[in-house]
Design a protein around this motif. Structure first.
Motif, PDB file in Angstrom:
ATOM      1  N   GLY A 221       0.794  -1.219   0.000  1.00 54.49           N
ATOM      2  CA  GLY A 221       0.000   0.000   0.000  1.00 54.49           C
ATOM      3  C   GLY A 221       0.823   1.263   0.000  1.00 54.49           C
ATOM      4  O   GLY A 221       0.382   2.308  -0.489  1.00 54.49           O
TER       5      GLY A 221
ATOM      6  N   GLU B  24      -0.218   3.926  -3.252  1.00 54.95           N
ATOM      7  CA  GLU B  24      -1.126   4.988  -2.813  1.00 54.95           C
ATOM      8  C   GLU B  24      -0.511   6.377  -2.999  1.00 54.95           C
ATOM      9  O   GLU B  24      -1.109   7.234  -3.668  1.00 54.95           O
ATOM     10  CB  GLU B  24      -1.556   4.755  -1.356  1.00 54.95           C
TER      11      GLU B  24
ATOM     12  N   ALA C 249      -8.092  12.244  -2.855  1.00 51.13           N
ATOM     13  CA  ALA C 249      -8.257  10.894  -2.319  1.00 51.13           C
ATOM     14  C   ALA C 249      -9.726  10.533  -2.131  1.00 51.13           C
ATOM     15  O   ALA C 249     -10.086   9.356  -2.143  1.00 51.13           O
ATOM     16  CB  ALA C 249      -7.503  10.762  -0.999  1.00 51.13           C
TER      17      ALA C 249
ATOM     18  N   SER D 228     -10.294   7.407  -5.073  1.00 49.94           N
ATOM     19  CA  SER D 228      -9.627   6.750  -3.945  1.00 49.94           C
ATOM     20  C   SER D 228      -8.566   5.779  -4.463  1.00 49.94           C
ATOM     21  O   SER D 228      -8.907   4.782  -5.113  1.00 49.94           O
ATOM     22  CB  SER D 228     -10.646   6.002  -3.094  1.00 49.94           C
ATOM     23  N   PRO D 229      -7.277   6.039  -4.187  1.00 52.04           N
ATOM     24  CA  PRO D 229      -6.237   5.111  -4.666  1.00 52.04           C
ATOM     25  C   PRO D 229      -6.451   3.684  -4.170  1.00 52.04           C
ATOM     26  O   PRO D 229      -6.155   2.731  -4.877  1.00 52.04           O
ATOM     27  CB  PRO D 229      -4.953   5.727  -4.107  1.00 52.04           C
ATOM     28  N   ILE D 230      -6.945   3.546  -2.939  1.00 54.45           N
ATOM     29  CA  ILE D 230      -7.325   2.234  -2.412  1.00 54.45           C
ATOM     30  C   ILE D 230      -8.849   2.243  -2.314  1.00 54.45           C
ATOM     31  O   ILE D 230      -9.427   2.850  -1.420  1.00 54.45           O
ATOM     32  CB  ILE D 230      -6.664   1.956  -1.060  1.00 54.45           C
TER      33      ILE D 230
ATOM     34  N   CYS E 229      -5.614   3.500   8.183  1.00 52.73           N
ATOM     35  CA  CYS E 229      -4.269   3.327   7.637  1.00 52.73           C
ATOM     36  C   CYS E 229      -3.190   3.846   8.578  1.00 52.73           C
ATOM     37  O   CYS E 229      -3.148   5.033   8.910  1.00 52.73           O
ATOM     38  CB  CYS E 229      -4.167   4.040   6.300  1.00 52.73           C
TER      39      CYS E 229
ATOM     40  N   SER F 229       1.954   9.327   4.458  1.00 56.44           N
ATOM     41  CA  SER F 229       1.422   9.591   3.126  1.00 56.44           C
ATOM     42  C   SER F 229       1.073  11.063   2.957  1.00 56.44           C
ATOM     43  O   SER F 229       1.389  11.678   1.930  1.00 56.44           O
ATOM     44  CB  SER F 229       0.186   8.722   2.884  1.00 56.44           C
TER      45      SER F 229
ATOM     46  N   PHE G  80      -7.654  -0.976  -6.548  1.00 58.55           N
ATOM     47  CA  PHE G  80      -6.590   0.019  -6.492  1.00 58.55           C
ATOM     48  C   PHE G  80      -6.710   0.813  -7.788  1.00 58.55           C
ATOM     49  O   PHE G  80      -6.773   0.229  -8.870  1.00 58.55           O
ATOM     50  CB  PHE G  80      -5.212  -0.632  -6.401  1.00 58.55           C
TER      51      PHE G  80
END
Length: 389
Positions: free
Chosen positions: A227, A231, A268, A272-274, A337, A343, A377
């Motif tokens: 991750g 991300e 984000a 959303s990257p994840i 997270c 991040s 992802f």
């Protein structure tokens, strides 16, 4: 299997752009069984926000899950004390204090070095030129695996995230994932003697100072890589793209009218990257008229929650002026997270201001639109740009 209504999807189209399908699901079947994914999807923010905290029902412990089988049993796939004990063990490496006092300066050095080497020779793919190496160099520092190449960090991260999202069971994807985890194990083996002799604040250095079993150390390093590379890489490239296609909002950011952190948080939310987190139903449960059976698989669709029209006006629009505080891009429960502070520092405190301060008149290439893909992802596959010297 749950009693949720069945909702068929076109898997390739869902990978290309999941948001139209997720919008239909929120309207027609916010809890739905998707045969093509073999899972029941929760799509509304409120259902996800509540359910993620109910670890006695929506369990992260998934002995037969892809992540356990391919990467080892890490803290993301543990609940209760087992999860919290490992989370506490790594906290000294990624705490807000450590990020501010130790990692941010290293992030700034990585960014400056990479930007110094960039030249606008025609068209530059900004994913490959900056977002990828910056994210990987930062992650090398944080994990303690400074012995690997940044290209390997990225490739091995991608191999693992492709593997744990391989719900269609492609054997070639699984093979690449195994190759990635083998490479990481070799890098860990090489660094362990050095970090036992001279401990540092890296994840590997910190975990080696605890009584955590070595198999858990390995699994949590792989978790951080899976991750921790994609991300920030995807958020950096994606936010640059979003701002270059919304020039008025870029002006708000570069003038200081909107903080860079707010820009990052809105991106984000928007993409959303994840985009998903899987759970196992630990006991029979019912949400409204949908009943779940023990041991069935559920996907918490963060990417859908972050576009829930009940909470976000014009939810499909990117707007840095928005209050994105209800976004759950980093999760909402005990599995929030652990790397969120790192991040935010990488993307909002270092990368974005450095990019737009250093690269004058950064702009997209009109006849080369970027490509984007993914749903579990999601990120840009490339970002063709140029700028003035």
């Amino acid at each position: 299997m749950s009693t949720a209504p069945h909702f068929d999807i076109d898997v390739p189209a869902f990978w290309q752009d999941p948001y139209p399908t997720l919008a239909r699901m929120r309207k027609q079947a916010p809890i739905a069984f998707v045969p093509q994914l073999g899972s029941t999807l929760l799509c509304n923010r409120d259902d996800i926000f509540v359910s993620e905290k109910q670890i006695d029902v929506f369990s992260s412990h998934q002995p037969e899950g892809l992540m356990n089988r391919l990467m080892g049993h890490n803290m993301m796939r543990k609940d209760g004390d087992a999860h919290m004990n490992e989370r506490k063990a790594i906290f000294p490496a990624v705490s807000p204090k450590t990020v501010r006092s130790h990692w941010t300066a290293q992030f700034e050095q990585h960014a400056a070095r990479i930007l110094d080497e960039l030249k606008p020779d025609g068209v530059v793919d900004f994913v490959q030129a900056f977002a990828l190496p910056f994210s990987a160099q930062c992650l090398k520092s944080i994990t303690g695996l400074t012995n690997m190449r940044f290209q390997d960090m990225n490739a091995w991260s991608q191999g693992m995230i492709d593997g744990i999202a391989n719900y269609v069971g492609d054997p070639a994807i699984e093979a690449r994932c195994h190759a990635a985890t083998s490479g990481i194990d070799a890098a860990i083996d090489d660094m362990v003697p050095r970090l036992r002799k001279t401990p540092d604040l890296s994840l590997l250095g910190v975990m080696l100072q605890t009584d955590m079993p070595m198999e858990s150390v390995r699994a949590n390093i792989k978790l951080a890589i899976s991750g921790g590379q994609n991300e920030p890489r995807d958020a950096i490239a994606g936010t640059v793209w979003a701002l270059l296609t919304h020039r008025d909002q870029l002006t708000l950011a570069t003038s200081g009218a909107v903080p860079w952190l707010q820009v990052f948080e809105e991106y984000a939310r928007w993409i959303s990257p994840i985009g998903m987190s899987p759970r196992r139903i630990a006991k029979p449960w019912t949400i409204r008229d949908v009943a779940f059976e023990t041991n069935e698989r559920v996907f918490l669709m963060f990417g859908s929650a972050n576009r829930d029209e009940k909470h976000f006006d014009r939810s499909d629009a990117f707007d840095v002026r928005r209050d994105a505080s209800k976004s759950i891009a980093f999760g909402a429960g005990p599995h929030f997270c652990a790397g969120a502070w790192a991040s935010r520092a990488m993307v909002a405190d270092v990368a974005l201001p450095a990019i737009f301060n250093r690269l004058k008149k950064l702009r997209l290439i009109e006849d080369k639109p970027p490509r984007i893909g993914g749903w579990a992802f999601r990120g840009l596959l490339d970002l063709p740009v140029t700028w003035d010297v």
